[in-house]
Design a protein around this motif. Structure first.
Motif, short mmCIF file in Angstrom:
data_model
loop_
_atom_site.label_atom_id
_atom_site.label_comp_id
_atom_site.label_asym_id
_atom_site.label_seq_id
_atom_site.Cartn_x
_atom_site.Cartn_y
_atom_site.Cartn_z
N GLU A 1 0.85 -1.19 0.00
CA GLU A 1 0.00 0.00 0.00
C GLU A 1 0.88 1.23 0.00
O GLU A 1 2.05 1.18 0.39
N TYR A 2 0.31 2.33 -0.42
CA TYR A 2 1.01 3.62 -0.40
C TYR A 2 0.24 4.58 0.48
O TYR A 2 -0.98 4.49 0.59
N LEU A 3 0.96 5.48 1.11
CA LEU A 3 0.29 6.54 1.84
C LEU A 3 1.08 7.82 1.64
O LEU A 3 2.26 7.81 1.32
N ARG A 4 0.40 8.91 1.80
CA ARG A 4 1.02 10.22 1.60
C ARG A 4 0.95 10.98 2.92
O ARG A 4 -0.05 10.98 3.60
N ARG A 5 2.07 11.63 3.25
CA ARG A 5 2.14 12.48 4.43
C ARG A 5 2.84 13.78 4.06
O ARG A 5 3.70 13.82 3.19
N ARG A 6 2.47 14.81 4.77
CA ARG A 6 3.09 16.12 4.58
C ARG A 6 4.21 16.29 5.60
O ARG A 6 4.05 15.98 6.78
N VAL A 7 5.36 16.74 5.12
CA VAL A 7 6.51 16.99 5.97
C VAL A 7 6.84 18.47 5.88
O VAL A 7 6.95 19.03 4.80
N VAL A 8 6.97 19.10 7.05
CA VAL A 8 7.31 20.52 7.13
C VAL A 8 8.80 20.64 7.43
O VAL A 8 9.31 19.98 8.32
N ILE A 9 9.48 21.49 6.66
CA ILE A 9 10.89 21.79 6.90
C ILE A 9 10.91 23.10 7.69
O ILE A 9 10.62 24.16 7.15
N THR A 10 11.21 22.99 8.97
CA THR A 10 11.19 24.18 9.83
C THR A 10 12.51 24.94 9.79
O THR A 10 12.53 26.15 10.02
N ASP A 11 13.60 24.23 9.50
CA ASP A 11 14.91 24.88 9.44
C ASP A 11 15.82 24.03 8.56
O ASP A 11 16.28 22.96 8.97
N CYS A 12 16.08 24.52 7.35
CA CYS A 12 16.87 23.75 6.38
C CYS A 12 18.25 23.40 6.92
O CYS A 12 18.74 22.29 6.72
N ALA A 13 18.90 24.33 7.59
CA ALA A 13 20.27 24.10 8.07
C ALA A 13 20.32 23.17 9.27
O ALA A 13 21.35 22.55 9.54
N ALA A 14 19.23 23.04 10.02
CA ALA A 14 19.23 22.24 11.25
C ALA A 14 19.05 20.74 10.99
O ALA A 14 19.31 19.93 11.88
N VAL A 15 18.63 20.36 9.80
CA VAL A 15 18.40 18.94 9.51
C VAL A 15 19.76 18.22 9.55
O VAL A 15 20.69 18.61 8.85
N PRO A 16 19.89 17.18 10.40
CA PRO A 16 21.19 16.52 10.59
C PRO A 16 21.68 15.76 9.37
O PRO A 16 20.90 15.31 8.53
N HIS A 17 23.00 15.60 9.29
CA HIS A 17 23.64 14.90 8.19
C HIS A 17 23.72 13.39 8.42
O HIS A 17 23.85 12.64 7.47
N GLU A 18 23.67 12.95 9.68
CA GLU A 18 23.73 11.51 9.96
C GLU A 18 22.30 10.94 9.90
O GLU A 18 21.35 11.61 10.26
#
Length: 193
Positions: free
Chosen positions: A121-138
């Motif tokens: 099955e597939y499902l769709r969810r909305r993801v909000v990016i609150t701070d582009c620089a804060a998203v971790p690299h690991e």
């Protein structure tokens, strides 16, 4: 003659040892049956579903609403690798700079999704990016909640790394960093995507 010989003469000792022996065999058979039953429940996916989760980043695009909130819709593929159906009930993640929103009926997002045994099955969810620089690299896991006919639970999934291409070649990045990079770049330069 002592009392032990008298008991033996009437067969009481033999009867007692047979009874102890048969009850110990019954206990062992019961333990074996219980172990087989539990392993059968585990194999069937009734205790913990055998789920393969994946995220398709090909169709990602940046959305900025009237309040300036940057978001994207993600399509998640749920594959049931076991014979027992399960019901997906939620998704969450503790990732700085990124937040999953609950299902929204107005956007035709399903709150729950039931996946048949051996089905997808597939499902769709909305993801909000609150701070582009804060998203971790690991890489960071995503937590899914589910329900089977036997119990409810949760499972963590670590999605595969993404391959980003650029002028210097391609590089592997954590899924959430790839998602944030694509969406943030798309918001700044929508003609690029």
């Amino acid at each position: 003659m002592d009392s032990g010989h008298i008991w033996q003469q009437f067969g009481v000792v033999t009867w007692r040892s047979r009874r102890v022996q048969s009850s110990s065999q019954a206990v062992m058979a019961g333990c074996l049956a219980l172990a087989l039953f539990a392993s059968g429940l585990w194999w069937s996916g009734a205790l913990t579903p055998h789920i393969r989760w994946s995220l398709d980043g090909f169709f990602l695009h940046a959305q900025v609403d009237e309040n300036g909130v940057l978001s994207t819709d993600i399509d998640i593929e749920l594959e049931n690798e076991g014979p027992t159906p399960f019901t997906f009930t939620g998704i969450s993640a503790e990732i700085p700079g990124l937040r999953f929103l609950p299902a929204d009926e107005a956007r035709n997002e399903r709150f729950t999704v039931t996946v048949a045994g051996g089905g997808m099955e597939y499902l769709r969810r909305r993801v909000v990016i609150t701070d582009c620089a804060a998203v971790p690299h690991e890489p960071r896991p995503v937590t899914f909640t589910y329900r089977t006919w036997l119990r409810s639970g949760s499972a963590e999934a670590m999605w595969n790394s993404w391959r980003l291409s650029g002028p210097a070649g391609s590089v592997l990045v954590a899924w959430q960093r790839g998602l944030a990079g694509k969406v943030c770049n798309g918001a700044v330069n929508p003609d690029q995507f």
